[in-house]
Write an enzyme that holds these catalytic residues in place. Structure first.
Site, mmCIF file in Angstrom:
data_model
loop_
_atom_site.group_PDB
_atom_site.id
_atom_site.type_symbol
_atom_site.label_atom_id
_atom_site.label_comp_id
_atom_site.label_asym_id
_atom_site.label_seq_id
_atom_site.Cartn_x
_atom_site.Cartn_y
_atom_site.Cartn_z
ATOM 1 N N ASN A 158 0.809 -1.217 0.000
ATOM 2 C CA ASN A 158 0.000 0.000 0.000
ATOM 3 C C ASN A 158 0.849 1.277 0.000
ATOM 4 O O ASN A 158 0.392 2.325 -0.433
ATOM 5 C CB ASN A 158 -0.926 0.004 1.216
ATOM 6 C CG ASN A 158 -2.305 -0.511 0.857
ATOM 7 O OD1 ASN A 158 -3.000 0.071 0.032
ATOM 8 N ND2 ASN A 158 -2.683 -1.633 1.440
ATOM 9 N N CYS A 206 -7.014 -0.908 9.389
ATOM 10 C CA CYS A 206 -6.587 -1.833 8.337
ATOM 11 C C CYS A 206 -6.358 -0.946 7.127
ATOM 12 O O CYS A 206 -5.536 -0.030 7.207
ATOM 13 C CB CYS A 206 -7.635 -2.908 8.106
ATOM 14 S SG CYS A 206 -9.336 -2.306 8.026
ATOM 15 N N ASP A 224 -13.649 -3.004 7.634
ATOM 16 C CA ASP A 224 -13.885 -4.447 7.654
ATOM 17 C C ASP A 224 -13.144 -5.124 8.813
ATOM 18 O O ASP A 224 -13.712 -5.415 9.840
ATOM 19 C CB ASP A 224 -13.474 -5.070 6.318
ATOM 20 C CG ASP A 224 -14.372 -4.605 5.175
ATOM 21 O OD1 ASP A 224 -15.584 -4.568 5.394
ATOM 22 O OD2 ASP A 224 -13.853 -4.271 4.095
#
Lengths: 544, 529
Positions: free
Chosen positions: A250, A338, A343
């Site tokens: 990421n 996250c 989620d």
């Protein structure tokens, strides 16, 4: 109704998968909201009702001499095997269902037409059953360190957050705004759970947009404010629930994770829960194992292991245990995130809350917990559970996994929960059913725009009304398991994790225990109560 | 032989390291002829009182001037003792090893154990040998009680009284016995009163490579079939291949031509060494701290234990279905007919017969189908899962039976009068017990050792009312129907109460059990009727 090509097909056979029992002959009906199969046997006329929104896939198989097989798989793990005598009827049913199972507008969903015969007042009352301001008050917030901020009124800062957001008092609007710009989808750190006993808190956010070297002063100040709101501890944890590799990848996209050098007194930790795509395919693999025809023990155990499902469940629970331990035993605050923070973050925060606070293990408290960590913080129910036709890659059993974590805990601690297995199973059903408005849309903003509370009913009110069905007779509020923090044993405790046949094979009645301890005990308790009441009446009569 | 010769050091200071959810105990350790005692002081409640017979393996480790002894018990518990003094450690370990492996039956603890609450011989009438026959005789006139084995001459592993077809004389039985391994000729073990079908058991016929026949044996099975409705099924607990092998060494199975009306079905069930290995591997897996969740399920599968549970239950269901649904008579045997055979016959009865599901009925079933039927407990349960060295005759076939019963109780939680506590107690006592019930390999041996007059019966102890809360199922409600369990892998579970008994914290399950009792007792208090 325009999508229904044929409302009724006769002489359809419903096949039984597990036993070699004769298939049931009956009539298949398609209505605006349901598929209904009515057996021909005149005494019973057994009915099977399936909501269109429960259908996850429809498969038309090659026509045989007996007719044309149609396979309907549901999101609550029911599998219907029908054989329609005429290929043309089958095609009509198939085409109709393809469309009916994939509504494109919210208004097509059952909750907008569902009418449980309640008056307006009762309906409105249902929506007030769960009140998050009350809940934060119960936790002890606002207090001298935390307050309710209006920074997000009209969803000005973050459109997937609720308007009510609790943050440290020392975090000014300037700091929050700055921090939100440095976080994916502007999901800045906000309070999820506050522990009165230790002053430690669980906060949640999305990932920072740190890339390889970017910094944000306000974000650093935000974390400091959270740490200082817990004066007893000189550091805080930042937990990234992703596997390290994913988080690193990421960074290349300008996102990533906190650099320990830039934030004062944080301890950074990866936890390694896989992403929604891995979880989706894991469930798929497990369901394939559940559908095997008379598998051997090896087929089953290997299949289950290969699906990785229980490993994922354990990873989520382990993360919750880690956080609960930090908060209760070390008295250290934690920031959990996250990628987007809706989620894995929701899973982990709610598991930790459940372990920490006995209130969440009660029937009411559990609804509050779901409202707090899932509904209000913008878990994307619409996308994850495919309420409307959309991107299949967005679908993933995120809350299913949370419910299973809870079930695994109820198995380990049979007296610690006020609710029973049926409560979890019914909740799972309604997350997909769209019979109530509670789980509609992706966030609060969308729900307000759709005026959900005015147009639909609340699931919480429905479950609360029927709470007698959902009680665990073994629950004792004063028992040691019900009080304080739950501490599931850690390694070696793999064997604690079991396949949940009461969920994934729940429509295979023959596989379930043939007698219910819960129902039996509830009946005994009820009888005891009646007898005691009778006794009291008698005593009073005697006294007079 | 004197026990004192084996006790090299009788006393030492020791520390018992705590298991999950326990606290350590420091005190004086004492070895007696049959026990290890660790006392923290006068009458301390945490005193350890361990029957040495329960010790399966002893491991010792020295460190400086002290040592650690690890006692791995047959009930799967593992105890760690830190002992002061190196010499003491070695001596005590040696003494435990010697005393725990004594083979003589008549010097074993049950011959010395004299609890005050029990009288010797008071269990004599609990399960009289002709009780089963009396029950059958109430239903049908087709069977008689034969005493052809009254002096254990015809069959060393059978009891003295056996139920056989009425028309078959003792001389026929004796001839048939000679045609069966170990003399175990076919006898009645269950009469299904709903439709009059019967279940028989035996050992394999001694057919041999040249396919010998025995007219009396054929006559016996023909008479049995005539009583039971005309159609029969021989359930051979070995594979067809194994039967072929057995023929080379003189064994075999019923030839179709020789036994008209009888069909044959092979349902191979594991026994002997492979079953013992399976047990050992499962216990290893359950106590392996390095095992990760990724590998747990395949490891569980690799143990094969659950597969054996599934196979045993499936076979019993098959037999029960044959009798109940298809009206077929069943003859069960493998080779010796003392292991897998008894597993199948006893499980089948539990499935079909509500009488076996009561506390007394279950004891009676165990007495009849395992103890009197000659399951060699002494050989099979000589060691449990920890013992080093090659097993000789050990096999946890009785434990497999208990596991299957536990699976039944999980699927039908209201239908058995006894609870998990009963099954755990039976497991413990089969491997190490102060009672004589599971001693020896057969009734003959028990007779020679005078077990029944010189030891106490486990049953009299279990039937004392103070044991009720531990052994009985508070939510029992009699169920007149057959219990058809699901044998799908999804429905079978690892028996955590046994295999994880010592590795998981015990409180949650205990609290649940107490809560269960509380709910039921509250009702009883409220409802004096």
């Amino acid at each position: 109704m325009e999508h229904i090509r044929t409302p009724k097909v006769e002489n359809v056979r419903l096949m039984d998968r597990t036993s070699s029992k004769k298939p049931a002959l009956g009539t298949l009906y398609l209505t605006a909201s349901h598929v209904i199969f009515v057996e021909n046997v005149p005494e019973t006329r057994k009915e099977t009702w399936i909501l269109h929104s429960e259908i996850s896939s429809i498969e038309k198989q090659a026509t045989t001499a007996g007719g044309c097989p149609l396979l309907i798989r549901c999101k609550n793990f029911q599998v219907l095997r029908l054989v329609v005598p005429q290929e043309r009827d089958c095609q009509d049913v198939y085409i109709s269902l393809l469309r009916l199972a994939r509504p494109v507008k919210y208004e097509e969903l059952f909750c907008f037409s569902f009418n449980p015969k309640l008056d307006k007042e009762e309906r409105e009352q249902g929506w007030t059953l769960v009140d998050l301001r009350e809940e934060y008050k119960r936790m002890g917030v606002p207090n001298s360190y935390w307050h309710l901020s209006d920074v997000n009124r009209d969803y000005r800062v973050c459109d997937s957050y609720p308007t009510d957001v609790y943050v440290p008092r020392s975090a000014t609007a300037h700091i929050i705004m700055g921090s939100s710009k440095f976080r994916s989808r502007r999901r800045f750190p906000a309070l999820s759970y506050y522990c009165k006993d230790t002053n430690a808190s669980i906060c949640r956010s999305s990932q920072p947009l740190s890339g390889f070297s970017a910094r944000c002063l306000e974000d650093e100040q935000m974390l400091q404010a959270i740490r200082r709101a817990n004066p007893g501890s000189d550091f805080m944890y930042v937990v990234d629930t992703r596997p390290k590799l994913n988080a690193m990848a990421n960074r290349a996209a300008g996102k990533g994770y906190e650099n320990e050098d830039n934030y004062a007194n944080i301890k950074f930790q990866f936890i390694g829960i896989e992403n929604i795509h891995v979880m989706r395919s894991s469930l798929q693999k497990m369901l394939e194992v559940c559908e095997l025809r008379s598998p051997s023990m090896s087929d089953f155990l290997w299949g289950l292991e290969n699906s990785g499902w229980l490993k994922h469940i354990k990873a989520i629970l382990d993360a919750g245990v880690f956080i609960a331990k930090a908060v209760a035993e070390e008295g250290t605050s934690i920031l959990v995130h996250c990628s987007d923070g809706w989620d894995r973050t929701a899973q982990v925060c709610s598991v930790a809350s459940l372990l920490l606070d006995p209130y969440y293990r009660t029937l009411k408290g559990f609804m509050v917990l779901i409202e707090k960590d899932w509904i209000s913080f913008g878990h994307k129910f619409h996308h994850r559970y495919g309420h409307l036709d959309g991107d299949p890659k967005e679908i993933s059993p995120v809350i299913d996994q949370f419910l299973e974590c809870v079930w695994q805990l109820t198995e380990q601690f049979p007296c610690a929960f006020e609710f029973n297995e049926r409560f979890l199973v019914h909740m799972q059903h309604h997350i997909y059913s769209c019979q109530f408005g509670t789980f509609l849309c992706n966030n609060q903003k969308e729900r307000r725009e759709l005026r959900i509370q005015e147009r639909t009913h609340s699931l919480w009110a429905h479950l609360w009304k029927n709470r007698a069905d959902y009680l665990n007779p073994l629950f004792r509020a004063d028992h040691s398991q019900a009080r304080g923090t739950l501490r599931p044993p850690t390694s070696p405790c793999n064997f604690m994790y079991k396949f949940w046949s009461g969920m994934y094979n729940r429509f295979e009645r023959g596989m379930q225990p043939r007698q219910s301890v819960t129902d039996y005990l509830m009946a005994v308790k009820e009888e005891t109560q009646q007898l005691e009441e009778e006794l009291q009446v008698l005593e009073e009569t005697c006294a007079v | 032989m004197e026990f004192s010769e084996l006790i090299r050091t009788g006393r030492a200071e020791a520390l018992l390291l705590p298991g999950p959810g326990q606290s350590p105990v420091r005190g004086t350790l004492c070895i007696t002829s049959h026990h290890l005692l660790l006392s923290a002081g006068h009458g301390s409640p945490s005193d350890l009182w361990l029957l040495l017979r329960n010790v399966d393996a002893v491991e010792k480790r020295a460190a400086g001037n002290s040592g650690t002894i690890t006692l791995k018990c047959k009930d799967l518990n593992v105890l760690q003792l830190e002992i002061e003094g190196l010499e003491e450690t070695l001596d005590i370990a040696g003494s435990i090893e010697a005393l725990s492996s004594l083979e003589s039956v008549t010097t074993s603890y049950p011959f010395f154990y004299r609890p005050q609450s029990l009288k010797l011989g008071d269990a004599e009438d609990l399960h009289p040998p002709d009780h089963f026959y009396q029950q059958v005789a109430l239903e049908t006139n087709g069977w008689r009680l034969s005493t052809v084995n009254r002096d254990f001459y015809v069959c060393a592993s059978y009891p003295t009284a056996l139920v056989v077809p009425r028309g078959i004389g003792d001389e026929v039985l004796a001839r048939s016995a000679r045609f069966r391994q170990g003399g175990r000729f076919p006898v009645l073990c269950y009469y299904h009163s709903i439709n009059g079908t019967v279940m028989l058991r035996s050992s394999q016929p001694l057919q041999g490579a040249n396919r010998r026949r025995c007219a009396e044996d054929e006559e016996l099975l023909k008479a049995a079939l005539a009583q039971g409705g005309g159609r029969g099924l021989v359930l051979d607990t070995r594979s067809a291949q194994a039967v072929k092998q057995a023929r080379i060494t003189g064994g075999g199975t019923e030839a179709k031509a020789a036994y008209p009306g009888w069909k044959r079905l092979h349902r191979p069930l594991e026994r002997g060494r492979p079953l013992q290995d399976s047990f050992v591997r499962l216990v290893e897996a359950c106590t392996d701290p390095s095992l990760s969740m990724d590998r747990w399920l395949s490891r569980l599968d690799g143990c094969r234990w659950l597969t054996h549970v599934k196979e045993a239950l499936t076979t019993a269901c098959l037999a029960a279905q044959g009798m109940d649904r298809e009206g077929v008579c069943i003859l069960v045997h493998g080779a010796e007919g003392t292991d897998a055979t008894l597993l199948v016959t006893s499980l089948t009865q539990l499935i079909l017969d509500p009488k076996c599901r009561t506390l007394r009925g279950f004891q009676s079933l165990l007495e009849r189908e395992w103890i009197q039927a000659g399951h060699p407990f002494q050989q099979r349960c000589a060691h449990s899962a920890y013992a080093q060295g090659r097993p000789k005759h050990e096999a946890p076939i009785f434990l497999l039976f208990l596991d299957c019963v536990w699976q039944l109780s999980r699927q039908f939680p209201l239908s058995l009068e006894f609870g998990e506590g009963m099954l755990l107690a039976l497991f413990e006592h089969a491997y190490a017990s102060p009672f004589g019930t599971f001693l020896c390999n057969s009734e003959k041996e028990r007779y020679l050792c005078e077990v029944k007059t010189k030891t106490h019966s486990l049953w009299s102890s279990l039937n004392q009312s103070k044991e009720r809360k531990r052994l009985c199922n508070p939510i029992y409600s009699p169920n007149p129907l057959a219990l058809w369990p699901s044998v799908e892998p999804q429905s079978l579970q690892l028996w955590a109460g046994l295999f994880l008994r010592w590795t998981r914290p015990p409180e949650p399950a205990q609290e649940a059990w107490e809560q269960l009792w509380k709910i039921v007792t509250e009702k009883e208090v409220a409802d004096p009727l």
